[in-house]
Scaffold this motif. Structure first.
Motif, short mmCIF file in Angstrom:
data_model
loop_
_atom_site.label_atom_id
_atom_site.label_comp_id
_atom_site.label_asym_id
_atom_site.label_seq_id
_atom_site.Cartn_x
_atom_site.Cartn_y
_atom_site.Cartn_z
N ARG A 156 -62.01 -91.07 -2.63
CA ARG A 156 -62.75 -90.16 -1.74
C ARG A 156 -61.83 -89.03 -1.30
O ARG A 156 -60.70 -89.27 -0.88
CB ARG A 156 -63.27 -90.90 -0.52
CG ARG A 156 -64.12 -90.00 0.40
CD ARG A 156 -64.57 -90.72 1.64
NE ARG A 156 -63.44 -91.06 2.49
CZ ARG A 156 -63.35 -92.19 3.19
NH1 ARG A 156 -64.30 -93.10 3.13
NH2 ARG A 156 -62.29 -92.42 3.94
N LEU A 157 -62.35 -87.79 -1.40
CA LEU A 157 -61.59 -86.60 -1.05
C LEU A 157 -62.29 -85.89 0.10
O LEU A 157 -63.42 -85.44 -0.04
CB LEU A 157 -61.49 -85.67 -2.27
CG LEU A 157 -60.86 -86.31 -3.51
CD1 LEU A 157 -61.07 -85.43 -4.73
CD2 LEU A 157 -59.37 -86.56 -3.28
N PRO A 158 -61.65 -85.76 1.27
CA PRO A 158 -62.29 -85.14 2.42
C PRO A 158 -62.61 -83.67 2.19
O PRO A 158 -62.11 -83.04 1.25
CB PRO A 158 -61.23 -85.30 3.53
CG PRO A 158 -60.31 -86.37 3.05
CD PRO A 158 -60.30 -86.28 1.57
N THR A 206 -70.49 -85.01 -4.75
CA THR A 206 -69.88 -83.95 -3.98
C THR A 206 -70.83 -83.43 -2.92
O THR A 206 -72.05 -83.54 -3.04
CB THR A 206 -69.46 -82.78 -4.88
OG1 THR A 206 -70.60 -82.25 -5.55
CG2 THR A 206 -68.43 -83.20 -5.92
N GLY A 207 -70.25 -82.86 -1.86
CA GLY A 207 -71.04 -82.18 -0.85
C GLY A 207 -71.66 -83.04 0.21
O GLY A 207 -72.35 -82.55 1.09
N HIS A 208 -71.38 -84.35 0.20
CA HIS A 208 -72.06 -85.27 1.11
C HIS A 208 -71.21 -85.65 2.33
O HIS A 208 -71.64 -86.44 3.16
CB HIS A 208 -72.44 -86.55 0.38
CG HIS A 208 -71.28 -87.29 -0.21
ND1 HIS A 208 -70.41 -86.72 -1.10
CD2 HIS A 208 -70.83 -88.56 -0.02
CE1 HIS A 208 -69.49 -87.58 -1.46
NE2 HIS A 208 -69.70 -88.71 -0.79
N LEU A 209 -70.01 -85.07 2.44
CA LEU A 209 -69.11 -85.44 3.53
C LEU A 209 -69.01 -84.34 4.59
O LEU A 209 -68.11 -84.38 5.43
CB LEU A 209 -67.71 -85.76 2.98
CG LEU A 209 -67.65 -86.87 1.94
CD1 LEU A 209 -66.21 -87.08 1.47
CD2 LEU A 209 -68.21 -88.17 2.50
N ARG A 210 -69.90 -83.37 4.55
CA ARG A 210 -69.89 -82.28 5.53
C ARG A 210 -70.06 -82.84 6.92
O ARG A 210 -70.83 -83.75 7.14
CB ARG A 210 -71.01 -81.27 5.24
CG ARG A 210 -70.88 -80.58 3.91
CD ARG A 210 -71.99 -79.57 3.72
NE ARG A 210 -72.05 -79.07 2.34
CZ ARG A 210 -71.29 -78.07 1.89
NH1 ARG A 210 -70.49 -77.45 2.73
NH2 ARG A 210 -71.38 -77.68 0.64
#
Length: 217
Positions: free
Chosen positions: A192-194, A213-217
Protein backbone atom coordinates in the motif's frame (compact mmCIF):
# COMPACT_ATOMS: atom_id res chain seq x y z
CA UNK A 1 -8.54 -5.17 15.46
CA UNK A 2 -6.06 -2.73 13.94
CA UNK A 3 -3.71 -4.22 11.37
CA UNK A 4 -1.88 -1.86 8.99
CA UNK A 5 -4.91 0.35 9.63
CA UNK A 6 -3.30 3.79 9.15
CA UNK A 7 -3.87 4.64 5.48
CA UNK A 8 -1.25 7.40 5.68
CA UNK A 9 1.51 4.84 6.18
CA UNK A 10 3.22 2.63 3.62
CA UNK A 11 2.60 -1.07 4.27
CA UNK A 12 4.17 -4.17 2.73
CA UNK A 13 2.95 -7.70 3.55
CA UNK A 14 3.95 -11.16 2.32
CA UNK A 15 0.36 -12.38 2.25
CA UNK A 16 1.32 -15.96 1.41
CA UNK A 17 3.36 -16.19 4.63
CA UNK A 18 0.48 -15.17 6.90
CA UNK A 19 -1.28 -17.82 9.01
CA UNK A 20 -4.78 -18.96 8.12
CA UNK A 21 -7.28 -18.00 10.84
CA UNK A 22 -10.87 -19.26 11.21
CA UNK A 23 -13.83 -17.12 10.14
CA UNK A 24 -17.33 -17.31 11.68
CA UNK A 25 -18.30 -19.87 8.98
CA UNK A 26 -17.11 -23.48 9.11
CA UNK A 27 -14.63 -24.30 6.37
CA UNK A 28 -13.78 -20.65 5.64
CA UNK A 29 -10.38 -19.28 6.70
CA UNK A 30 -8.65 -15.92 6.25
CA UNK A 31 -5.19 -14.46 5.94
CA UNK A 32 -5.66 -10.94 7.29
CA UNK A 33 -3.56 -8.40 5.38
CA UNK A 34 -5.12 -5.12 6.47
CA UNK A 35 -7.94 -4.56 8.96
CA UNK A 36 -9.60 -1.75 10.89
CA UNK A 37 -12.46 -2.99 13.06
CA UNK A 38 -13.96 -6.16 14.51
CA UNK A 39 -15.92 -8.64 12.37
CA UNK A 40 -17.56 -5.71 10.53
CA UNK A 41 -14.32 -4.06 9.40
CA UNK A 42 -12.58 -2.29 6.59
CA UNK A 43 -10.37 -5.16 5.52
CA UNK A 44 -8.10 -6.68 2.91
CA UNK A 45 -7.70 -10.45 3.09
CA UNK A 46 -7.04 -13.72 1.34
CA UNK A 47 -10.01 -16.02 2.00
CA UNK A 48 -9.94 -19.80 1.53
CA UNK A 49 -13.13 -21.85 1.22
CA UNK A 50 -12.95 -25.62 1.74
CA UNK A 51 -14.94 -27.78 -0.72
CA UNK A 52 -18.71 -27.63 -0.13
CA UNK A 53 -18.45 -24.70 2.27
CA UNK A 54 -20.86 -21.80 2.62
CA UNK A 55 -20.99 -18.37 4.23
CA UNK A 56 -24.36 -17.10 5.52
CA UNK A 57 -26.13 -14.38 3.53
CA UNK A 58 -24.80 -10.98 4.55
CA UNK A 59 -24.84 -7.33 3.44
CA UNK A 60 -21.94 -5.08 2.42
CA UNK A 61 -22.71 -1.56 3.69
CA UNK A 62 -19.55 -0.12 2.08
CA UNK A 63 -19.11 -2.59 -0.75
CA UNK A 64 -16.88 -5.54 -1.55
CA UNK A 65 -14.30 -6.39 -4.22
CA UNK A 66 -13.24 -9.94 -5.01
CA UNK A 67 -10.60 -11.42 -7.30
CA UNK A 68 -10.86 -15.21 -7.61
CA UNK A 69 -7.34 -16.67 -7.39
CA UNK A 70 -7.98 -20.44 -7.35
CA UNK A 71 -10.99 -22.74 -7.73
CA UNK A 72 -14.55 -21.61 -8.46
CA UNK A 73 -16.28 -19.15 -6.16
CA UNK A 74 -20.07 -18.77 -6.25
CA UNK A 75 -23.16 -17.13 -4.81
CA UNK A 76 -26.86 -17.03 -5.67
CA UNK A 77 -26.06 -14.94 -8.76
CA UNK A 78 -23.61 -17.32 -10.43
CA UNK A 79 -20.32 -19.19 -10.46
CA UNK A 80 -17.00 -17.41 -10.95
CA UNK A 81 -13.88 -19.24 -12.21
CA UNK A 82 -10.26 -18.25 -11.51
CA UNK A 83 -9.50 -14.74 -12.72
CA UNK A 84 -13.02 -13.39 -12.17
CA UNK A 85 -13.26 -9.88 -10.69
CA UNK A 86 -16.42 -9.02 -8.73
CA UNK A 87 -17.46 -5.60 -7.54
CA UNK A 88 -20.46 -5.71 -5.19
CA UNK A 89 -21.62 -2.14 -4.46
CA UNK A 90 -22.52 -0.64 -1.07
CA UNK A 91 -25.83 -2.02 0.17
CA UNK A 92 -25.55 -5.26 -1.82
CA UNK A 93 -26.15 -8.66 -0.27
CA UNK A 94 -25.17 -12.24 -1.16
CA UNK A 95 -24.55 -15.75 0.22
CA UNK A 96 -21.07 -16.98 -0.88
CA UNK A 97 -20.54 -20.68 -1.56
CA UNK A 98 -18.26 -23.10 -3.37
CA UNK A 99 -18.48 -26.74 -4.42
CA UNK A 100 -14.86 -27.50 -5.30
CA UNK A 101 -13.20 -25.04 -2.92
CA UNK A 102 -11.53 -21.74 -3.79
CA UNK A 103 -9.19 -18.97 -2.70
CA UNK A 104 -10.12 -15.32 -3.24
CA UNK A 105 -8.59 -11.89 -2.63
CA UNK A 106 -11.17 -9.69 -0.89
CA UNK A 107 -11.44 -5.99 -0.06
CA UNK A 108 -14.26 -4.77 2.19
CA UNK A 109 -15.58 -1.26 2.94
CA UNK A 110 -13.25 0.61 0.57
CA UNK A 111 -15.90 1.78 -1.90
CA UNK A 112 -17.67 5.11 -2.28
CA UNK A 113 -21.09 5.01 -0.54
CA UNK A 114 -22.86 6.32 -3.67
CA UNK A 115 -21.62 3.56 -5.98
CA UNK A 116 -24.48 1.33 -7.15
CA UNK A 117 -23.35 -0.77 -10.15
CA UNK A 118 -22.45 -4.44 -9.73
CA UNK A 119 -19.53 -5.47 -11.93
CA UNK A 120 -18.43 -8.96 -12.99
CA UNK A 121 -15.36 -9.33 -15.23
CA UNK A 122 -14.00 -12.63 -16.54
CA UNK A 123 -10.40 -11.55 -17.04
CA UNK A 124 -9.69 -14.69 -19.10
CA UNK A 125 -12.07 -13.31 -21.75
CA UNK A 126 -11.20 -9.60 -21.62
CA UNK A 127 -8.50 -8.17 -23.89
CA UNK A 128 -5.39 -6.46 -22.57
CA UNK A 129 -4.74 -2.86 -23.61
CA UNK A 130 -1.34 -1.52 -24.58
CA UNK A 131 -0.07 1.53 -22.72
CA UNK A 132 2.33 4.39 -23.41
CA UNK A 133 5.03 2.37 -21.61
CA UNK A 134 6.71 -0.26 -23.77
CA UNK A 135 6.14 -3.71 -22.24
CA UNK A 136 3.26 -2.64 -19.98
CA UNK A 137 -0.31 -3.79 -20.65
CA UNK A 138 -3.39 -2.89 -18.65
CA UNK A 139 -6.80 -4.52 -18.16
CA UNK A 140 -9.30 -2.09 -16.56
CA UNK A 141 -11.71 -3.81 -14.18
CA UNK A 142 -13.88 -1.14 -12.57
CA UNK A 143 -13.95 2.12 -10.68
CA UNK A 144 -15.97 5.04 -9.39
CA UNK A 145 -15.20 8.76 -8.90
CA UNK A 146 -11.45 8.60 -9.35
CA UNK A 147 -10.93 5.17 -7.80
CA UNK A 148 -9.80 2.51 -10.27
CA UNK A 149 -9.07 -1.23 -10.20
CA UNK A 150 -7.10 -2.99 -12.94
CA UNK A 151 -4.70 -5.79 -13.78
CA UNK A 152 -1.25 -4.77 -15.00
CA UNK A 153 1.19 -7.03 -16.82
CA UNK A 154 4.86 -6.16 -17.22
CA UNK A 155 6.85 -8.04 -19.85
CA UNK A 156 10.37 -9.19 -18.88
CA UNK A 157 12.76 -6.23 -18.72
CA UNK A 158 10.00 -3.60 -18.48
CA UNK A 159 10.67 -0.37 -16.55
CA UNK A 160 7.81 1.98 -15.72
CA UNK A 161 8.80 5.65 -15.24
CA UNK A 162 8.24 7.34 -11.89
CA UNK A 163 4.54 7.67 -11.10
CA UNK A 164 2.90 9.72 -8.35
CA UNK A 165 -0.10 8.16 -6.59
CA UNK A 166 -2.11 11.32 -5.93
CA UNK A 167 -4.99 9.36 -4.38
CA UNK A 168 -2.88 6.54 -3.03
CA UNK A 169 -2.46 3.07 -4.45
CA UNK A 170 -1.95 -0.58 -3.68
CA UNK A 171 -1.12 -3.74 -5.55
CA UNK A 172 -0.96 -7.48 -5.10
CA UNK A 173 1.67 -9.43 -7.07
CA UNK A 174 -0.16 -12.32 -8.72
CA UNK A 175 2.82 -13.90 -10.50
CA UNK A 176 6.46 -13.10 -11.24
CA UNK A 177 8.28 -10.41 -9.27
CA UNK A 178 8.25 -6.60 -9.20
CA UNK A 179 11.07 -4.27 -8.17
CA UNK A 180 11.17 -0.68 -6.91
CA UNK A 181 13.78 1.40 -5.08
CA UNK A 182 13.00 -0.33 -1.77
CA UNK A 183 13.07 -3.98 -2.77
CA UNK A 184 11.88 -6.91 -4.88
CA UNK A 185 8.36 -8.25 -4.36
CA UNK A 186 7.50 -11.86 -5.19
CA UNK A 187 4.07 -13.36 -5.85
CA UNK A 188 1.80 -12.88 -2.86
CA UNK A 189 3.25 -9.51 -1.85
CA UNK A 190 0.73 -6.78 -1.04
CA UNK A 191 1.91 -3.16 -0.98
CA UNK A 192 0.00 0.00 0.00
CA UNK A 193 1.29 3.42 -1.05
CA UNK A 194 -0.16 6.50 0.71
CA UNK A 195 -1.43 9.56 -1.13
CA UNK A 196 1.39 11.47 -2.81
CA UNK A 197 3.84 8.53 -2.94
CA UNK A 198 6.19 8.50 -5.93
CA UNK A 199 7.37 5.12 -7.22
CA UNK A 200 9.45 3.74 -10.08
CA UNK A 201 8.94 0.04 -10.82
CA UNK A 202 10.47 -2.58 -13.08
CA UNK A 203 10.42 -6.34 -13.59
CA UNK A 204 13.35 -8.47 -14.70
CA UNK A 205 11.41 -11.67 -15.39
CA UNK A 206 7.94 -10.16 -15.89
CA UNK A 207 4.94 -10.09 -13.55
CA UNK A 208 1.18 -9.61 -13.24
CA UNK A 209 -0.38 -7.32 -10.62
CA UNK A 210 -3.80 -6.45 -9.26
CA UNK A 211 -3.68 -2.65 -8.93
CA UNK A 212 -6.05 -0.30 -7.12
CA UNK A 213 -5.59 3.49 -7.13
CA UNK A 214 -7.35 6.61 -5.95
CA UNK A 215 -9.18 5.04 -2.99
CA UNK A 216 -7.02 6.42 -0.16
CA UNK A 217 -7.98 10.10 -0.51
Amino acid sequence: MQLHADLDLRACVDAYALPWTPSPAAGVERRMIERDGAEAARATSLVRYAPDSRFPSHAHPRGEEILVLEGTFGDEFGDYPPGTYLRNPPGSRHAPRTDEGCTIFVKLRHMHPQERERVVVDTAERAWRTSAVCGLRIMPLGGFRGERAALARLAPGTRVPTHRYAGGGEWLVLDGALRDDEGVYAAGTWLRLPCGTRQTVSSDAGCTLFVKTGHLR
